[in-house]
Design an enzyme around this catalytic site. Sequence first.
Site, PDB file in Angstrom:
ATOM      1  N   GLU A  97       1.393 -26.247  -7.423  1.00  0.00           N
ATOM      2  CA  GLU A  97       2.058 -27.504  -7.100  1.00  0.00           C
ATOM      3  C   GLU A  97       3.306 -27.655  -7.947  1.00  0.00           C
ATOM      4  O   GLU A  97       3.247 -27.378  -9.148  1.00  0.00           O
ATOM      5  CB  GLU A  97       1.107 -28.680  -7.333  1.00  0.00           C
ATOM      6  CG  GLU A  97      -0.024 -28.684  -6.341  1.00  0.00           C
ATOM      7  CD  GLU A  97      -0.934 -29.913  -6.450  1.00  0.00           C
ATOM      8  OE1 GLU A  97      -0.624 -30.840  -7.220  1.00  0.00           O
ATOM      9  OE2 GLU A  97      -1.946 -29.930  -5.770  1.00  0.00           O
ATOM     10  N   HIS A 116       0.355 -34.182  -2.511  1.00  0.00           N
ATOM     11  CA  HIS A 116      -0.541 -34.692  -3.563  1.00  0.00           C
ATOM     12  C   HIS A 116      -0.371 -36.200  -3.741  1.00  0.00           C
ATOM     13  O   HIS A 116      -0.040 -36.689  -4.816  1.00  0.00           O
ATOM     14  CB  HIS A 116      -0.291 -33.963  -4.880  1.00  0.00           C
ATOM     15  CG  HIS A 116      -1.459 -34.092  -5.827  1.00  0.00           C
ATOM     16  ND1 HIS A 116      -1.724 -33.169  -6.789  1.00  0.00           N
ATOM     17  CD2 HIS A 116      -2.431 -35.023  -5.963  1.00  0.00           C
ATOM     18  CE1 HIS A 116      -2.780 -33.527  -7.472  1.00  0.00           C
ATOM     19  NE2 HIS A 116      -3.230 -34.650  -6.985  1.00  0.00           N
TER      20      HIS A 116
END
Length: 157
Positions: A97, A116
């Site tokens: 990420e 996210h």
Amino acid sequence: MEILYHARSQHHEAEQRYDARYCDLDTLLAQADFVCLILPLTEQTHHLIDAAKLAKMKPGAILINAGRGPVVDDAALTTALENRTFLGAGLDVFEQEPLPVTSPLLRLPNVVALPHIGSATHETRYNMAADAVNNLITALTGRVEKNCVNPEILPGH
């Protein structure tokens, strides 16, 4: 709707309240229409969902990962989705990420990918802001009591 779940221990209250049924992970993968992952990342859960586990999923199932990215092996997931081993995936977290724009997961038609944002509810964001304000006030008054990353630097510790 039949509810299956797998966890480190049984949750008798959920079983009674929602008529949920505890089962082993392989049974859950083989029978569930939706597999929702909401577990923490630990040594035991890293790549818990790998190629072998993905192969056990029901062909019409959808995998949802809203827990921690590395619980799922993204390379194995990509292969399983490309091969249509199961129907699709909804992903709020990823192994890496932010997810690189070159990730093959982003080009698959059977993937819904979010950046996210599972914690982006009004309540959660309000509580995060309130914690930040409270932490600032306590720090300015010299009373850091919680959420301190390095408490060893505080007087008396």
